[in-house]
Design a protein around this motif. Structure first.
Motif, mmCIF file in Angstrom:
data_model
loop_
_atom_site.group_PDB
_atom_site.id
_atom_site.type_symbol
_atom_site.label_atom_id
_atom_site.label_comp_id
_atom_site.label_asym_id
_atom_site.label_seq_id
_atom_site.Cartn_x
_atom_site.Cartn_y
_atom_site.Cartn_z
ATOM 1 N N LYS A 24 0.835 -1.207 0.000
ATOM 2 C CA LYS A 24 0.000 0.000 0.000
ATOM 3 C C LYS A 24 0.866 1.253 0.000
ATOM 4 O O LYS A 24 0.585 2.227 -0.730
ATOM 5 C CB LYS A 24 -0.927 -0.009 1.220
ATOM 6 N N ASN A 76 3.945 1.443 -1.116
ATOM 7 C CA ASN A 76 4.591 1.510 -2.434
ATOM 8 C C ASN A 76 3.659 2.133 -3.468
ATOM 9 O O ASN A 76 4.089 2.913 -4.321
ATOM 10 C CB ASN A 76 5.031 0.120 -2.892
ATOM 11 N N GLU A 77 2.383 1.750 -3.389
ATOM 12 C CA GLU A 77 1.390 2.328 -4.300
ATOM 13 C C GLU A 77 1.257 3.829 -4.078
ATOM 14 O O GLU A 77 1.173 4.614 -5.031
ATOM 15 C CB GLU A 77 0.028 1.655 -4.095
ATOM 16 N N THR A 78 1.248 4.236 -2.799
ATOM 17 C CA THR A 78 1.152 5.662 -2.465
ATOM 18 C C THR A 78 2.345 6.427 -3.022
ATOM 19 O O THR A 78 2.198 7.504 -3.606
ATOM 20 C CB THR A 78 1.078 5.855 -0.932
ATOM 21 N N SER A 126 4.245 5.524 -5.560
ATOM 22 C CA SER A 126 4.135 5.532 -7.026
ATOM 23 C C SER A 126 3.159 6.607 -7.497
ATOM 24 O O SER A 126 3.423 7.309 -8.477
ATOM 25 C CB SER A 126 3.671 4.160 -7.530
ATOM 26 N N ASN A 127 2.034 6.724 -6.771
ATOM 27 C CA ASN A 127 1.041 7.746 -7.134
ATOM 28 C C ASN A 127 1.591 9.154 -6.955
ATOM 29 O O ASN A 127 1.356 10.042 -7.775
ATOM 30 C CB ASN A 127 -0.229 7.572 -6.299
ATOM 31 N N LEU A 128 2.343 9.355 -5.858
ATOM 32 C CA LEU A 128 2.952 10.670 -5.621
ATOM 33 C C LEU A 128 3.980 11.021 -6.683
ATOM 34 O O LEU A 128 4.069 12.169 -7.158
ATOM 35 C CB LEU A 128 3.602 10.703 -4.227
ATOM 36 N N LYS A 129 4.785 10.008 -7.101
ATOM 37 C CA LYS A 129 5.755 10.215 -8.160
ATOM 38 C C LYS A 129 5.074 10.613 -9.462
ATOM 39 O O LYS A 129 5.522 11.512 -10.182
ATOM 40 C CB LYS A 129 6.601 8.952 -8.378
ATOM 41 N N ALA A 130 3.955 9.900 -9.756
ATOM 42 C CA ALA A 130 3.208 10.193 -10.984
ATOM 43 C C ALA A 130 2.647 11.614 -10.955
ATOM 44 O O ALA A 130 2.679 12.333 -11.957
ATOM 45 C CB ALA A 130 2.086 9.173 -11.153
ATOM 46 N N GLN A 131 2.163 12.037 -9.782
ATOM 47 C CA GLN A 131 1.638 13.387 -9.645
ATOM 48 C C GLN A 131 2.726 14.443 -9.831
ATOM 49 O O GLN A 131 2.531 15.476 -10.468
ATOM 50 C CB GLN A 131 0.966 13.563 -8.278
ATOM 51 N N SER A 175 3.597 14.726 -13.476
ATOM 52 C CA SER A 175 2.582 15.445 -14.230
ATOM 53 C C SER A 175 2.684 16.959 -13.994
ATOM 54 O O SER A 175 2.384 17.768 -14.876
ATOM 55 C CB SER A 175 1.189 14.960 -13.837
#
Length: 454
Positions: free
Chosen positions: A438, A440-442, A444-449, A452
């Motif tokens: 969970k 790691n997913e967080t 990854s999402n922060l990196k993607a944000q 962007s």
């Protein structure tokens, strides 16, 4: 001792088996003695004066790591022990040894399987007889655990007298819990086991309503107990000979005042049971039965705010232990310590070496670094779980925001428990792995944000 291998040292090592700080080292040393230790084990077990269940379980564990004919014979003999938990541990270790029973033992093992089938039938009938009323929910769940563990034991017994690899493959397929895998498991067993065992066992593991199983099995097991009070009495009379401690506890807990003819004499022996949870529950059941004229003074335990059964319920309600069966949580509840913390009091500070897990029974705790609050924890939340496995300086401070009752689990007894009950280790590792995924997913999402935005 393990290096010297002097047989005269074996009795001294035995003394350390009951010491929580040295038990694991003593067991490792006795394993190194190998065949030499068997003489002492056989003499010890032949002496009926020695009835310490926990010590016998340690002998079983040692034998499970010494793969000799004599260690196998000791474990086979312990399948006839009057205590069910000892029989279960002996069977588990025989499977670990990949033991193949000689021809002269196969009839005895078939008898063990037939006894397991009869017990499962009793449990199926009991489960249905107790109905869907919420009052019996905990008791019915305990009976379901008995059924599941009985099925596992039958698979294990079958692996001793048939092709072990094929039986254990069928067992693994059954627990994958898909229709296709279960069908493959039954096909594997169909070509292996005798018709006498196949009929009732296939009915038990088949995915059909319990009522249908009972209806078909009743031809082979005509006698059944269907009244709730009689089911409770039977379980308490048989006690450790047939049933898990948790099943006995929930049977007592399910007692109602309407059972006027309930035999209190059945409960009295449980006051001195080796498990505190059963001592507690039997004491309070007797106290409720006797009302104002309760005069027993034999129950002298260390004062605690919560009953042991309440601790099990709390553990089950946390995310960390939600998937751990209650009969395993009984073991964890026995090592829990209670801590009462006043409002504003620090539980630990940033930089303190941590070696325990906390569960909030009642209250509110903030996890912070100065004025920076990372999280606010409330009832049934837990914190400090990583320190339970790997002592490191605390990364934040924990402070009680209200008067708080905490349940503390310390690392040393938890490690000992994990070494004895693999289910505990598997359960906590599964939850921690989910938490890492969970996080790691967080990340990854922060990196993607961030990408962007850039």
């Amino acid at each position: 001792c393990g290096k010297l291998l002097n047989p005269k040292l074996i009795p001294d090592l035995f003394i350390f088996l009951n010491n929580p700080h040295y038990a694991e080292k003593a067991m490792n040393s006795l394993v190194l003695f190998g065949e030499i230790a068997m003489d002492y084990f056989e003499q010890f077990l032949a002496n009926k004066v020695h009835s310490d269940a926990e010590l016998i379980k340690k002998i079983i564990k040692i034998c499970g790591r010494i793969n000799t004919v004599r260690s196998g014979n000791i474990l086979i003999a312990l399948l006839n022990n009057p205590v069910a938990s000892i029989r279960n541990d002996a069977l588990t270790n025989l499977v670990l040894l990949k033991y193949t029973a000689p021809e002269e033992n196969k009839s005895e093992i078939n008898t063990h399987i037939e006894n397991e089938l009869a017990k499962i039938y009793f449990c199926l009938v009991a489960y249905e007889a107790l109905g869907n009323e919420g009052f019996y929910e905990m008791f019915r769940n305990a009976i379901l655990i008995e059924i599941k563990e009985g099925i596992e034991r039958i698979f294990n017994f079958l692996s001793l007298i048939y092709n072990s690899a094929a039986v254990l493959q069928a067992k693994a397929g059954y627990y994958l819990n898909t229709k296709e895998q279960k069908a493959n498991s039954m096909e594997l067993l169909d070509n292996l086991i005798s018709k006498k065992l196949k009929g009732p066992f296939f009915l038990i593991i088949e995915d059909i309503p319990i009522a249908s199983k009972i209806n078909q099995l009743s031809k082979s097991y005509p006698d059944s107990i269907t009244k709730p009070e009689k089911i409770i009495e039977y379980i308490l009379k048989e006690s450790d000979k047939k049933f898990d401690v948790w099943t006995q506890v929930t049977a007592l807990h399910s007692y109602t005042e309407t059972n006027l003819n309930f035999e209190k004499e059945i409960i009295y022996p449980l006051i001195n049971h080796r498990y505190k949870i059963l001592r507690d529950t039997s004491y309070h059941t007797l106290k409720n039965l006797n009302k104002n004229n309760f005069i027993m003074n034999t129950h002298k335990e260390t004062e605690s705010i919560l009953l042991e059964i309440e601790k099990v319920i709390v553990l089950k309600s946390t995310g960390l232990f939600a998937e751990t069966p209650e009969n395993i949580l009984v073991e964890i509840s026995s090592i829990i310590k209670e801590e009462q913390i006043s409002k504003g009091e620090k539980i630990f500070s940033r930089g303190d070496i941590g070696s325990c897990l906390y569960i909030i029974y009642d209250g509110e705790v903030k996890i912070h670094d100065g004025d920076n609050v990372f999280a606010t924890m409330r009832n049934r939340d837990f914190f400090g779980e990583l320190a339970l496995l790997d002592p490191e300086p605390r990364s934040a401070t924990a402070t009680a925001m209200t008067d708080t009752l905490l349940l503390r689990i310390d690392q040393a007894p938890f490690f000992e428990l994990m070494s004895e009950r693999g289910e505990v280790a598997r359960g906590i590792l599964k939850i921690l792995c989910r938490r890492i995924r969970k996080e790691n997913e967080t990340i990854s999402n922060l990196k993607a944000q961030l990408l962007s935005l850039s």
